[in-house]
Design an enzyme around this catalytic site. Structure first.
Site, PDB file in Angstrom:
ATOM      1  N   GLU A  60       0.823  -1.209   0.000  1.00 44.50           N
ATOM      2  CA  GLU A  60       0.000   0.000   0.000  1.00 44.50           C
ATOM      3  C   GLU A  60       0.857   1.259   0.000  1.00 44.50           C
ATOM      4  OE1 GLU A  60      -3.628   0.070   2.357  1.00 44.50           O
ATOM      5  OE2 GLU A  60      -3.023   2.020   3.170  1.00 44.50           O
ATOM      6  N   ARG A  91      -2.421  32.135 -19.455  1.00 47.68           N
ATOM      7  CA  ARG A  91      -2.860  33.252 -18.616  1.00 47.68           C
ATOM      8  C   ARG A  91      -1.947  34.468 -18.834  1.00 47.68           C
ATOM      9  NH1 ARG A  91      -6.676  36.074 -15.830  1.00 47.68           N
ATOM     10  NH2 ARG A  91      -5.980  36.711 -13.739  1.00 47.68           N
ATOM     11  N   GLN A 137       9.241  34.893 -13.018  1.00 46.55           N
ATOM     12  CA  GLN A 137      10.068  33.953 -12.257  1.00 46.55           C
ATOM     13  C   GLN A 137       9.322  33.354 -11.068  1.00 46.55           C
ATOM     14  OE1 GLN A 137      13.848  35.141 -10.036  1.00 46.55           O
ATOM     15  NE2 GLN A 137      14.662  34.552 -12.041  1.00 46.55           N
TER      16      GLN A 137
END
Length: 378
Positions: free
Chosen positions: A241, A267, A278
């Site tokens: 798991e 955008r 940056q």
């Protein structure tokens, strides 16, 4: 050292990506009918029994190939809750049944668990036994024909829809971790009561609840391994798991990197795409670095497992990197998307909610650090 995939491995990865994107969709399952439909689709992809023996209906895949498959599923399916549900079913329940179950138990449950006819829930956690699993209040008392189970499990993933439970109980209170025993219990067995589904922050399409056992008679052949092996069996399943379940989160991180990269290119602010700034580009690079770190640690842990090695350190580091990385990257994605990331329609805030529990289940991040420290001799 070979970092490439064979043609067959790449074909399988691409097949899962394409099929999961087409069949599972981006919307989370909100009803039991929708959940069952997605469950069947995942079963049809061969993922519910990926690492199980072929004779039981599984695909017989290695740990590495299994992780690669669940990484593809996690990347393609934005419904992280159903990916988690499938992972918990396979690694916490089907794996211990296949490894330690009697012939009667494996033949009864595993074919249906592999194909999607049966859903399994792992009933371990209790109110007073989360990380401290050696102190289970649920008891199993020997009687003619088997054991009587009594106690309540406080958080059972898949509980409300499960057909079968893998549960753990104390058979010898004086023996510590050697006094725990694992059982396979049908959900319809007399004395089993499943609580109402929890309302949760994230993983909302993973149904979860309490499960209470009241004088529940479990036949002797429903014991996994033998009496007193519960802790060993649980740790074995946790190895699978903590490695392979978190492959789904590595896939989620890959999906987030792709989404924020596309968003940062499109955008525009101050006359330029935000990816030119940056502050944004460096955040995306950090997300990609977390992804690659988690991915490499995951592959290393699974490779070690396939070599038959304990891989305790590698698994702990892999789980830690995937869960903490998923949480940090989901938060970064919200910041990069800004107000849009805060709104439900974009789906970014759901990624953050789904990432939060990853640092809690299968052993908290603090437990993983403790396990790693022990392996380092500290």
């Amino acid at each position: 050292m070979d970092f490439g995939w064979t043609l067959e491995q790449q074909r399988r990865h691409d097949e899962i990506l394409e099929a999961a994107r087409s069949a599972l969709g981006p919307e989370p399952a909100t009803t039991s009918t929708e959940f069952r439909k997605k469950w069947r689709e995942i079963g049809d992809l061969g993922l519910l029994g990926a690492c199980l023996p072929v004779e039981h209906g599984g695909a017989g895949s290695s740990a590495l190939d299994t992780a690669r498959s669940y990484e593809a599923l996690g990347e393609a399916c934005a419904d992280t809750g159903v990916v988690f549900a499938a992972s918990a079913h396979l690694f916490a329940c089907a794996v211990p049944i296949a490894e330690f179950g009697s012939a009667a138990i494996t033949s009864r449950w595993l074919p249906g668990m592999c194909g999607g006819d049966h859903i399994a829930g792992n009933a371990m956690t209790e109110t007073g036994a989360g990380s401290d699993v050696a102190r289970l209040a649920t008891t199993a008392t020997p009687v003619d024909g088997g054991y009587l189970l009594n106690g309540e499990k406080s958080f059972v993933s898949n509980g409300p829809v499960a057909d079968v439970f893998v549960t753990y109980a104390t058979t010898d209170p004086e023996a510590g971790h050697l006094g725990q025993t694992a059982f396979v219990v049908a959900a319809e067995a007399p004395g089993v009561r499943v609580g109402e589904p929890f309302e949760k922050m994230g993983l909302r399409s993973t149904p979860a609840s309490t499960v209470t056992f009241t004088d529940c008679l479990v036949p002797g052949d429903a014991v996994l391994g033998r009496e007193g092996m519960g802790a060993t069996i649980f740790q074995h399943s946790m190895g699978w798991e903590r490695a392979c379940l978190f492959a789904g989160y590595v896939g989620m991180m890959a999906r987030l990197v792709d989404r924020v990269t596309q968003h940062a290119r499109r955008r525009k602010q101050f006359g330029s795409s935000i990816g030119r700034f940056q502050a944004v580009s460096h955040r995306v690079v950090e997300m990609h670095m977390r992804l690659e770190t988690a991915r490499l640690l995951l592959y290393r842990a699974c490779w070690e497992m396939d070599q038959g090695r304990p891989a305790r350190l590698e698994v702990a580091l892999s789980k830690l990197a995937a869960s903490e990385g998923a949480l940090a990257s989901a938060m970064d994605a919200v910041r990069i998307f800004g107000a849009q990331g805060f709104l439900a329609d974009a789906g970014i805030e759901a990624e953050l909610r789904n990432a939060v529990p990853s640092v809690l289940f299968s052993g908290t991040s603090e437990i993983q650090r403790e396990l790693a420290a022990r392996e380092l001799g500290l």
